[in-house]
Design a protein around this motif. Sequence first.
Motif, PDB file in Angstrom:
ATOM      1  N   LEU A  13       0.828  -1.209   0.000  1.00  0.00           N
ATOM      2  CA  LEU A  13       0.000   0.000   0.000  1.00  0.00           C
ATOM      3  C   LEU A  13       0.865   1.263   0.000  1.00  0.00           C
ATOM      4  O   LEU A  13       0.576   2.228  -0.717  1.00  0.00           O
ATOM      5  CB  LEU A  13      -0.931  -0.001   1.213  1.00  0.00           C
ATOM      6  N   ILE A  14       1.940   1.240   0.787  1.00  0.00           N
ATOM      7  CA  ILE A  14       2.848   2.393   0.809  1.00  0.00           C
ATOM      8  C   ILE A  14       3.526   2.560  -0.549  1.00  0.00           C
ATOM      9  O   ILE A  14       3.723   3.682  -1.034  1.00  0.00           O
ATOM     10  CB  ILE A  14       3.896   2.223   1.928  1.00  0.00           C
ATOM     11  N   SER A  15       3.874   1.436  -1.186  1.00  0.00           N
ATOM     12  CA  SER A  15       4.508   1.489  -2.507  1.00  0.00           C
ATOM     13  C   SER A  15       3.581   2.120  -3.537  1.00  0.00           C
ATOM     14  O   SER A  15       4.028   2.861  -4.420  1.00  0.00           O
ATOM     15  CB  SER A  15       4.902   0.072  -2.950  1.00  0.00           C
ATOM     16  N   ILE A  16       2.286   1.833  -3.428  1.00  0.00           N
ATOM     17  CA  ILE A  16       1.309   2.447  -4.337  1.00  0.00           C
ATOM     18  C   ILE A  16       1.273   3.959  -4.122  1.00  0.00           C
ATOM     19  O   ILE A  16       1.260   4.742  -5.089  1.00  0.00           O
ATOM     20  CB  ILE A  16      -0.090   1.834  -4.119  1.00  0.00           C
ATOM     21  N   LEU A  17       1.282   4.369  -2.858  1.00  0.00           N
ATOM     22  CA  LEU A  17       1.274   5.802  -2.545  1.00  0.00           C
ATOM     23  C   LEU A  17       2.535   6.489  -3.067  1.00  0.00           C
ATOM     24  O   LEU A  17       2.487   7.647  -3.493  1.00  0.00           O
ATOM     25  CB  LEU A  17       1.151   6.004  -1.032  1.00  0.00           C
ATOM     26  N   PHE A  18       3.672   5.766  -3.037  1.00  0.00           N
ATOM     27  CA  PHE A  18       4.939   6.314  -3.517  1.00  0.00           C
ATOM     28  C   PHE A  18       5.054   6.249  -5.036  1.00  0.00           C
ATOM     29  O   PHE A  18       6.003   6.775  -5.611  1.00  0.00           O
ATOM     30  CB  PHE A  18       6.109   5.568  -2.876  1.00  0.00           C
ATOM     31  N   GLY A  19       4.094   5.585  -5.682  1.00  0.00           N
ATOM     32  CA  GLY A  19       4.078   5.519  -7.138  1.00  0.00           C
ATOM     33  C   GLY A  19       5.114   4.608  -7.761  1.00  0.00           C
ATOM     34  O   GLY A  19       5.543   4.851  -8.895  1.00  0.00           O
ATOM     35  N   ILE A  20       5.522   3.545  -7.042  1.00  0.00           N
ATOM     36  CA  ILE A  20       6.545   2.642  -7.595  1.00  0.00           C
ATOM     37  C   ILE A  20       5.980   1.287  -8.006  1.00  0.00           C
ATOM     38  O   ILE A  20       6.740   0.389  -8.369  1.00  0.00           O
ATOM     39  CB  ILE A  20       7.701   2.437  -6.598  1.00  0.00           C
ATOM     40  N   VAL A  21       4.656   1.132  -7.947  1.00  0.00           N
ATOM     41  CA  VAL A  21       4.034  -0.126  -8.367  1.00  0.00           C
ATOM     42  C   VAL A  21       3.674  -0.034  -9.844  1.00  0.00           C
ATOM     43  O   VAL A  21       2.976   0.896 -10.262  1.00  0.00           O
ATOM     44  CB  VAL A  21       2.785  -0.444  -7.527  1.00  0.00           C
ATOM     45  N   ASP A  22       4.155  -0.986 -10.623  1.00  0.00           N
ATOM     46  CA  ASP A  22       3.889  -1.021 -12.058  1.00  0.00           C
ATOM     47  C   ASP A  22       2.750  -1.998 -12.337  1.00  0.00           C
ATOM     48  O   ASP A  22       2.897  -3.206 -12.156  1.00  0.00           O
ATOM     49  CB  ASP A  22       5.153  -1.462 -12.804  1.00  0.00           C
ATOM     50  N   PHE A  23       1.607  -1.495 -12.756  1.00  0.00           N
ATOM     51  CA  PHE A  23       0.438  -2.333 -13.014  1.00  0.00           C
ATOM     52  C   PHE A  23       0.361  -2.826 -14.466  1.00  0.00           C
ATOM     53  O   PHE A  23      -0.583  -3.522 -14.832  1.00  0.00           O
ATOM     54  CB  PHE A  23      -0.848  -1.562 -12.685  1.00  0.00           C
ATOM     55  N   SER A  24       1.348  -2.487 -15.277  1.00  0.00           N
ATOM     56  CA  SER A  24       1.295  -2.871 -16.690  1.00  0.00           C
ATOM     57  C   SER A  24       1.275  -4.384 -16.915  1.00  0.00           C
ATOM     58  O   SER A  24       0.629  -4.845 -17.870  1.00  0.00           O
ATOM     59  CB  SER A  24       2.472  -2.245 -17.452  1.00  0.00           C
ATOM     60  N   PRO A  25       1.965  -5.198 -16.080  1.00  0.00           N
ATOM     61  CA  PRO A  25       1.879  -6.653 -16.302  1.00  0.00           C
ATOM     62  C   PRO A  25       0.454  -7.185 -16.245  1.00  0.00           C
ATOM     63  O   PRO A  25       0.124  -8.154 -16.935  1.00  0.00           O
ATOM     64  CB  PRO A  25       2.733  -7.226 -15.159  1.00  0.00           C
ATOM     65  N   ILE A  26      -0.403  -6.555 -15.425  1.00  0.00           N
ATOM     66  CA  ILE A  26      -1.790  -7.006 -15.330  1.00  0.00           C
ATOM     67  C   ILE A  26      -2.524  -6.742 -16.636  1.00  0.00           C
ATOM     68  O   ILE A  26      -3.298  -7.572 -17.127  1.00  0.00           O
ATOM     69  CB  ILE A  26      -2.500  -6.300 -14.155  1.00  0.00           C
ATOM     70  N   LYS A  27      -2.282  -5.577 -17.224  1.00  0.00           N
ATOM     71  CA  LYS A  27      -2.941  -5.227 -18.484  1.00  0.00           C
ATOM     72  C   LYS A  27      -2.480  -6.129 -19.624  1.00  0.00           C
ATOM     73  O   LYS A  27      -3.270  -6.505 -20.492  1.00  0.00           O
ATOM     74  CB  LYS A  27      -2.667  -3.763 -18.831  1.00  0.00           C
ATOM     75  N   GLU A  28      -1.194  -6.472 -19.620  1.00  0.00           N
ATOM     76  CA  GLU A  28      -0.629  -7.244 -20.720  1.00  0.00           C
ATOM     77  C   GLU A  28      -0.979  -8.725 -20.644  1.00  0.00           C
ATOM     78  O   GLU A  28      -0.989  -9.427 -21.662  1.00  0.00           O
ATOM     79  CB  GLU A  28       0.899  -7.075 -20.736  1.00  0.00           C
ATOM     80  N   ALA A  29      -1.254  -9.238 -19.429  1.00  0.00           N
ATOM     81  CA  ALA A  29      -1.525 -10.666 -19.257  1.00  0.00           C
ATOM     82  C   ALA A  29      -2.912 -11.023 -19.803  1.00  0.00           C
ATOM     83  O   ALA A  29      -3.859 -10.235 -19.697  1.00  0.00           O
ATOM     84  CB  ALA A  29      -1.420 -11.039 -17.784  1.00  0.00           C
ATOM     85  N   SER A  30      -3.030 -12.207 -20.378  1.00  0.00           N
ATOM     86  CA  SER A  30      -4.321 -12.676 -20.883  1.00  0.00           C
ATOM     87  C   SER A  30      -5.165 -13.231 -19.733  1.00  0.00           C
ATOM     88  O   SER A  30      -4.668 -13.427 -18.618  1.00  0.00           O
ATOM     89  CB  SER A  30      -4.103 -13.765 -21.936  1.00  0.00           C
ATOM     90  N   TRP A  31      -6.435 -13.514 -20.015  1.00  0.00           N
ATOM     91  CA  TRP A  31      -7.317 -14.021 -18.965  1.00  0.00           C
ATOM     92  C   TRP A  31      -7.159 -15.519 -18.762  1.00  0.00           C
ATOM     93  O   TRP A  31      -7.149 -15.996 -17.628  1.00  0.00           O
ATOM     94  CB  TRP A  31      -8.771 -13.704 -19.318  1.00  0.00           C
ATOM     95  N   PHE A  32      -7.033 -16.265 -19.840  1.00  0.00           N
ATOM     96  CA  PHE A  32      -6.912 -17.714 -19.721  1.00  0.00           C
ATOM     97  C   PHE A  32      -5.784 -18.216 -20.629  1.00  0.00           C
ATOM     98  O   PHE A  32      -5.568 -17.671 -21.718  1.00  0.00           O
ATOM     99  CB  PHE A  32      -8.216 -18.416 -20.108  1.00  0.00           C
ATOM    100  N   ALA A  33      -5.103 -19.266 -20.154  1.00  0.00           N
ATOM    101  CA  ALA A  33      -4.036 -19.876 -20.958  1.00  0.00           C
ATOM    102  C   ALA A  33      -3.862 -21.329 -20.520  1.00  0.00           C
ATOM    103  O   ALA A  33      -4.079 -21.666 -19.355  1.00  0.00           O
ATOM    104  CB  ALA A  33      -2.732 -19.109 -20.771  1.00  0.00           C
ATOM    105  N   PHE A  34      -3.474 -22.181 -21.461  1.00  0.00           N
ATOM    106  CA  PHE A  34      -3.307 -23.598 -21.169  1.00  0.00           C
ATOM    107  C   PHE A  34      -1.992 -24.096 -21.773  1.00  0.00           C
ATOM    108  O   PHE A  34      -1.654 -23.758 -22.907  1.00  0.00           O
ATOM    109  CB  PHE A  34      -4.471 -24.414 -21.738  1.00  0.00           C
TER     110      PHE A  34
END
Length: 447
Positions: free
Chosen positions: A209-230
Motif C-alpha cells: 500500500l505504501i509502494s502504491i502511494l509512492f508511485g513505484i508499483v507497475d500495473f502494466s503486467p496485469i494489463k498485458e496478461a491474458s485471462w486464460f491460458a493452457f
Amino acid sequence: MKKNIQNSSIFEFYSRPPLSKALPLSLQHILAMIVGTVTVPIIVCGVVDASLEQKMTLIQCALIFSGISTLLQLYSIGKIGAKLPVIFGVGFAYVPTLTAIGAKYGISGILGAQLIGGISMIIVGMFIKKIRRLFPPVVAGTVVLVIGLSLYDIAINYMAGGIGSINYGSTKNWLIGFITLLVVLIVSQFCKGYLKLASIFCGILVGYLISILFGIVDFSPIKEASWFAFAKPFEFGMDFNASAIISMVIICVVNSVQTIGDLSATTMAGLNREITDDELSGGLIGNGVCTLISSIFGAFPTSSFSQNVGIVAMTKVISRYILGLAALFLLLAGFIPKFGAIMTTIPYCVLGGATITVFGMITLTGIKLIIKDELSTRNTTIVSLALALSMGIYLVPNSISQFPNWLISIIGDSPVILAAIIAFTLNIILPNKSLKDEDNERENIDK
C-alpha cells in the motif's frame, strides 16, 4: 501427526482450519516464493532470446507445476510425495545450469536434459533408505546453514530495489523495505493469535500500500496478461545432448541434497522430530516425477523452497490445508495469467523487508540440525571446511575464473552445491571418531 480431518488447528498437519484464518497464512507462503518462481523463466528467456509469447508460456508453466508439485508433496500418491508441510516449485538453484545449457542448446536442450535429470532424482529417492546414513544431521545441517547464508544477499538486493532496477539502492526502496520489516516485527512480537502468525502477510500488505502511494508499483503486467491460458505438451520440443545431460544430472543429484536439508529442517523446526525414511524417499521421488513431467510441458526443474521452510519454522503452522490453498492459488495463477500478474507487481523492496527474517530462521534451523550430532573435531571440520570454501568462493567468484566453464556453472554460482559436495565427501572419508574416542586419544598421548 495424528490424522484427524475434523481438527481445525493450524498446528496439526491433518487439519482443516476455517478459510478466514487459513487464507492469510496461505497467502504469505505464496508471496514469499512467487517472485522467485517467475524469475527463473524470465532469466532463461533473456539468455535464449525467447519471444514475449514464449516468456508468458514459460511463466505460466512454472506456476502450474509449482502448484502441482506442492500438492503432490502434501497429499502424495502412493510412495510419491513426502506428505509434509512443504512448498515446492521451479527452483532458483538451477538457474546457472539452465542458462549455460540454454545459451548453447536452447530451451529444447534444457528440457531434454531435464527429463533425464528427473529420472536421476527418482533413482536417488528410491535408494535413499540405503544411503541415508551418508547424510547424517551434520551433512544435512551444513547444507541448510549454507542455504540460509546464501539467501541474505537476495534479501538485501530485494530491499535495495532488485538488481537491475533503475532506482536500485535508493533511500525510497530502503525506507519501504524497513517499514515492511518493522510491521513484520511489530505484528510477530506484540500481536497475538492468528494475526501474529500472519505477520509476513501483514508486512507485505502494508508495504504494498505504501509502494502504491509512492508511485513505484507497475500495473502494466496485469494489463498485458491474458485471462486464460493452457500449457501444451512438447510445445518447445526436446533435444538430448550429452554435455547438457551430464550437467543437468549433476545439479539434480546435488539439489536432492538440498531437498534433504529442507525436508529435514521442516520436520525438525515444524514437527520437532527427525524425518523418516519414507518421508525422505517420497519427497525426493515426488520431486523427480514433477521435474520429469514438467519437462514435457515447458516448466523447469522443481525443488523445495527454503524461504517457505523458514516460514514454517517461524510460525509452526503445518496444516496441509493452508499450504494446499497456496498450491491451488499457484495453479489458478498459471491458468489465469492476470491473477499471477497481480502477484508480480509487488515491489522487490517489500518482499526483501518481509522475508529477511525468514532467511535468518533457515540459518538457525541449520545450526540446530548440526548440533544434533556431536561437535567432535571430525564434525566441526566437516562444517567449517564446507562453510569456508563454499561461502568463500561464492563471495570471491573471480577466484575460480580460470576453471572450466562446466565446473564454474556447478560450484561457482551456488554455494549450496559446493557445501553439499564437501560435507558429503568429508563425511565419507574422515574417520568416524566420537568425542569419547578423542578423549581416549588425548589420554593415551599423556601416557
